[in-house]
Scaffold this active site. Structure first.
Site, short mmCIF file in Angstrom:
data_model
loop_
_atom_site.label_atom_id
_atom_site.label_comp_id
_atom_site.label_asym_id
_atom_site.label_seq_id
_atom_site.Cartn_x
_atom_site.Cartn_y
_atom_site.Cartn_z
N THR B 181 0.84 -1.19 0.00
CA THR B 181 0.00 0.00 0.00
C THR B 181 0.88 1.24 0.00
O THR B 181 1.94 1.25 0.61
CB THR B 181 -0.94 -0.01 1.23
OG1 THR B 181 -1.78 1.13 1.19
CG2 THR B 181 -0.17 -0.04 2.54
N GLU B 326 -4.66 -2.67 4.81
CA GLU B 326 -4.31 -3.31 6.08
C GLU B 326 -5.44 -4.14 6.65
O GLU B 326 -5.25 -4.87 7.62
CB GLU B 326 -3.93 -2.22 7.10
CG GLU B 326 -2.61 -1.52 6.83
CD GLU B 326 -2.71 -0.36 5.83
OE1 GLU B 326 -3.72 -0.29 5.09
OE2 GLU B 326 -1.79 0.47 5.80
N LYS B 434 -7.01 22.80 10.29
CA LYS B 434 -7.08 23.39 11.62
C LYS B 434 -7.08 24.90 11.49
O LYS B 434 -6.08 25.51 11.17
CB LYS B 434 -5.92 22.92 12.49
CG LYS B 434 -6.24 23.03 13.96
CD LYS B 434 -5.59 21.92 14.76
CE LYS B 434 -6.32 21.69 16.07
NZ LYS B 434 -5.66 20.64 16.86
N TRP B 439 -11.16 22.38 14.35
CA TRP B 439 -11.06 21.48 13.21
C TRP B 439 -12.17 21.72 12.19
O TRP B 439 -13.33 21.85 12.55
CB TRP B 439 -11.13 20.03 13.67
CG TRP B 439 -9.84 19.53 14.24
CD1 TRP B 439 -8.66 20.21 14.33
CD2 TRP B 439 -9.61 18.23 14.79
NE1 TRP B 439 -7.70 19.42 14.91
CE2 TRP B 439 -8.26 18.19 15.20
CE3 TRP B 439 -10.39 17.11 14.97
CZ2 TRP B 439 -7.68 17.07 15.78
CZ3 TRP B 439 -9.82 15.98 15.55
CH2 TRP B 439 -8.48 15.97 15.95
#
Lengths: 538, 538
Positions: B181, B326, B434, B439
């Site tokens: 990956t 994964e 940010k 956020w």
């Protein structure tokens, strides 16, 4: 890859986290209750704490003698949750066998239903290992009993802590459950279920091509939770967040029909006797069964006419499955392949009458006298099974030696397999009688009959029965000096104390001789014909 | 219980035995072929023998550089069948990365498609471990190349024995597959898949509540087989006997639409870009998509408008799933609970826009600065995963040290979780904006932008800002017919009602395309550079 143990507690934990509002509808002795998975989870954790307090240790055994209800479901998860074993005991066995089982398994605690108190009272003094008796009752006061210590299930739960953590360091090969199965002769044999086996079996039950247990399902296991994990449905239904309907003690066909109607049951499971009874009820009453998407039928083969009526008259998909205590139990399931859906009604019924194809995750073969049989639907051999939810032994039992061959379980069932891989059972290697989904050992009955001083020899065979599929009939040859001097009732009375009532032969026929093979074994096939003929005559 | 290893070869063996007539429809460079599972099985056994002859040993690696077709499917099973590892290589990576991957994995043999010969020709001399190159071609003659030895796949199969037995004594924890990956920086990282993980993942894909892969399905993975096992569909589809449609090399939206129509595809899977493209094709052409029961969409979040159009205009169930290399990859899947089906269209779209609930068999948690976040749909934290199909390391790679914490995989995805357990990705740990200490979710802004009728696709990135540290900038690709007809102000006004004022992008840039990774995800690093450049120009 990570290797995270497959554990039974993880199934309940998923229900608690993701389906806390979904419900278990549980009928007990006094009422029908609804409990959410949040409540079931909390109660199970309380029970786990209580069992620890009662002295159940890792690897210890918790016996249950109970019907299908929420408390039994809690026991399914609480014992494995502390690394112990949930040992379900068949309430329909004789007291002798129940007593044997509890002692053989060395149960530490016995949970039992209030209506089964008479059984427990009778055997309590024989139970060597049991340190605590727990009555699963809705009542606030305990009954008077002459054994001790007796606890109230609900009182124990009140004392247990609701945030008890389940054991996390389980090895997935540890035993989580246990169930004894009747043997051809002698005492029942114990089968142990591993965490790994039960989780993989739950995966198998969730597959779209098997039972497809889903969050959107309302699942009612009529098959008892005291026998082979109620076919694993309580585990799978919990894991996937399905609504569960548990029909409780002493139910009848009317209640089953009402529950299907009232709770919009989508999938239900049981032996042919149940579905024969339900059919009569549906014909008599006025029920809405439109919610049903699958009736699962196992335990013994369903009559073709029964399948046909459900499938075509009631439009309720009716699926055979096959398994046994040794196989957790799901092993075979009858399903059409996509290219078979255009077949005629009769061809489809031919397929649906078979036990079906091995489910993903297991392996099978059918071995005749010359090795693996051909897939032609004619050649017969013994069905052999292998896989992660097939037992590899009987618990502390020498009979293990005869039950396995080169890593395969010998099922004792004689079967054919067709070109599509559908297995059809044709006979049993041993002569068990299957009555209402339960086994009756002909050999045990024969031994009892032959113990009577007037009996020369005796054989017991199965005869077909409309309601129970099969019932035992005893054939007795009297010693010459007793001929005409002993009645059917005397013989029945003689063996009655040794067996559960439903084991007792419906009839005792007096014959002049019992047909035998060349090596002196009873020729049961021929005997069955003789019996049928005699019964017809009346 | 028996403990029988869960192996990849058992999946193919089931297809060979029980579904020998079912087909794999495979498009290669020159034609569309139909092969039965009997043929696929035989060819896989021939390939297994050929790989052994080429010197592949137990634990050895077989690299594949190939599109979705039957030969690639055969490689999926042949390598694990001899105890070796099927190593799929992403053909869209740079030549440097492909070369790195093959050397790092130490592939013994490289199977590759004929149209990828140019790549192989360029890197062949750098490949240290490769002992044999095998071209997957329909042609009878081999191309001229300057590396050796080069074999023809079909010639090798002719030489291999068709009744080759697969290895039976596999430990289920052995590696069966492998995929690299892309990393944020540096070389790609290798993930290894165990037999156990792949089989359990296949169980998960068969569940009624996930993808429900069934014998009756016609499954077309558009997601490439060179990336994360084509989401595991080739394994599950084979095991359950589904028909597979493999769309082959260099396909386009027209071909996807035609295949759905012609082969009556029931389930298909791919990234949002594929479904955006298909939608344009469906709007332009005249296709019958009535066979489709599920479109699976993953890789990145699908715009709400896309979900809405499929679900409500085309009546095709459209399901988000979430996973990564994964995680094999199935980890989350968006599903309504049974009690949510009566919600309004907008409420349902709210749920369908989320990534969904963790699938049975895995565990998840979302950890913020103060531990596990509350299930309120607002608090953000990093998604962490655990389970039997989650990797526990990167292959021979130090970056393993940063990717796991106390047995959990750190996904790098920032998410919220609502009271029903639905996870919603709000950003990558590296892509959050940010602004003034607060956020801003680039994903929420992107979804809002993509809901505008003129917008084909949109991405939002952070640019440095003197006062606020970072500010969002929107990048928009307009549909052809809207080019030059929509202003920045109109787009801003369109999304303004949905957000706090300070969330709104400072600029909207109109681009011809948005740079993407090899697997179709927005390449935000590169996009940031483009944005900076454009803003500098003014």
């Amino acid at each position: 890859m990570m290797n995270v143990p497959l554990t039974v507690q993880s199934l309940l934990e998923r229900a608690e986290r993701f389906f806390p509002k979904k419900e278990v509808i549980s009928r007990t002795h006094t009422k029908v209750q609804r409990l959410t998975y949040r409540e079931i989870g909390e109660r199970t954790r309380r029970l786990a704490a209580a069992l620890t307090d009662l002295g159940v240790k890792r690897g210890g055994r918790v016996g249950t003698l109970a019907w299908n209800h929420h408390r039994h479901l809690e026991a399914y998860f609480a014992a494995p949750g502390i690394g112990a074993i949930n040992h379900t005991i068949n309430i329909r066995l004789s007291k002798e066998h129940i007593s044997y089982i509890i002692n053989h398994a060395e149960d530490d605690v016995l949970l039992f239903d209030e209506d089964l108190l008479p059984i427990v009272s009778e055997i309590a003094h024989e139970l060597i290992s049991v340190k605590a008796f727990v009555i699963m009752t809705d009542q606030e006061t305990l009954p008077e009993v002459d054994f001790s210590p007796l606890y109230s299930y609900e009182e124990l739960l009140k004392a247990g802590t609701p945030d008890t953590q389940f054991l996390q360091d389980i090895d997935e090969n540890e035993t989580a459950g246990m169930c004894y199965t009747s043997a051809t002769t002698g005492n029942p044999k114990g089968v142990q279920y591993s965490h790994r086996g039960l989780v993989l079996h739950s995966f198998a039950l969730g597959l779209a091509d098997t039972v497809g247990v889903s969050e959107s399902d309302v699942i009612m296991p009529v098959v008892p939770m005291f026998h082979v994990n109620a076919w694993g449905l309580p585990f799978a239904a919990t894991w996937f967040g399905a609504t569960q309907v548990l029909p409780g003690p002493q139910f009848n066909s009317k209640l089953i029909a009402e529950f299907i109607d009232e709770y919009r049951v989508t999938k239900t499971a049981g032996v042919p006797t149940i579905w024969l009874g339900l059919l009569q009820e549906l014909e008599a009453g006025n029920y809405d069964t439109s919610s049903l998407v699958t009736i699962l039928c196992g335990g013994s083969a369903a009559p073709r006419s029964l399948i046909k009526t459900y499938e075509y008259t009631y439009k309720i998909p009716f699926r055979h499955l096959y398994g046994m205590t040794e196989t957790t139990p799901l092993a075979l399931l009858s399903n059409l392949k996509s290219y078979q859906t255009g077949l005629s009604e009769e061809e489809i019924l031919d397929i649906r009458s078979k036990q079906g194809i091995i489910v993903p995750g297991l392996e099978m073969k059918i071995v005749g006298s010359e090795g693996d049989v051909e897939w032609n639907g004619r050649d017969m051999g013994e069905l052999m099974l292998k896989g992660n939810w097939i037992t590899d032994s009987y618990y502390k039992d020498e009979r293990t030696n005869d039950a396995f061959k080169e890593g395969w379980l010998l099922t004792g069932d004689i079967a054919t397999i067709d070109e599509e891989g559908n297995v059809k059972l044709v006979d049993r290697t041993k002569d068990l009688i299957k009555s209402g989904g339960e086994w009756i050992s002909s050999v045990d009955l024969e031994n009892a009959l032959m113990a009577h001083e007037a009996v020369f020899e005796a054989s017991v065979v199965a005869v077909p029965h409309a309601q129970w599929q099969e019932r035992p009939v005893g054939c007795v040859v009297l010693k010459p000096e007793y001929k005409g001097k002993v009645t059917e009732e005397e013989i029945k009375a003689f063996i009655a104390p040794q067996f559960a009532k439903w084991w007792l032969p419906d009839h005792i026929l007096f014959l002049d001789e019992i047909p035998k093979t060349s090596v002196g074994k009873f020729l049961k096939l021929k005997l069955r014909d003789i019996v049928q003929e005699q019964l017809m005559k009346g």
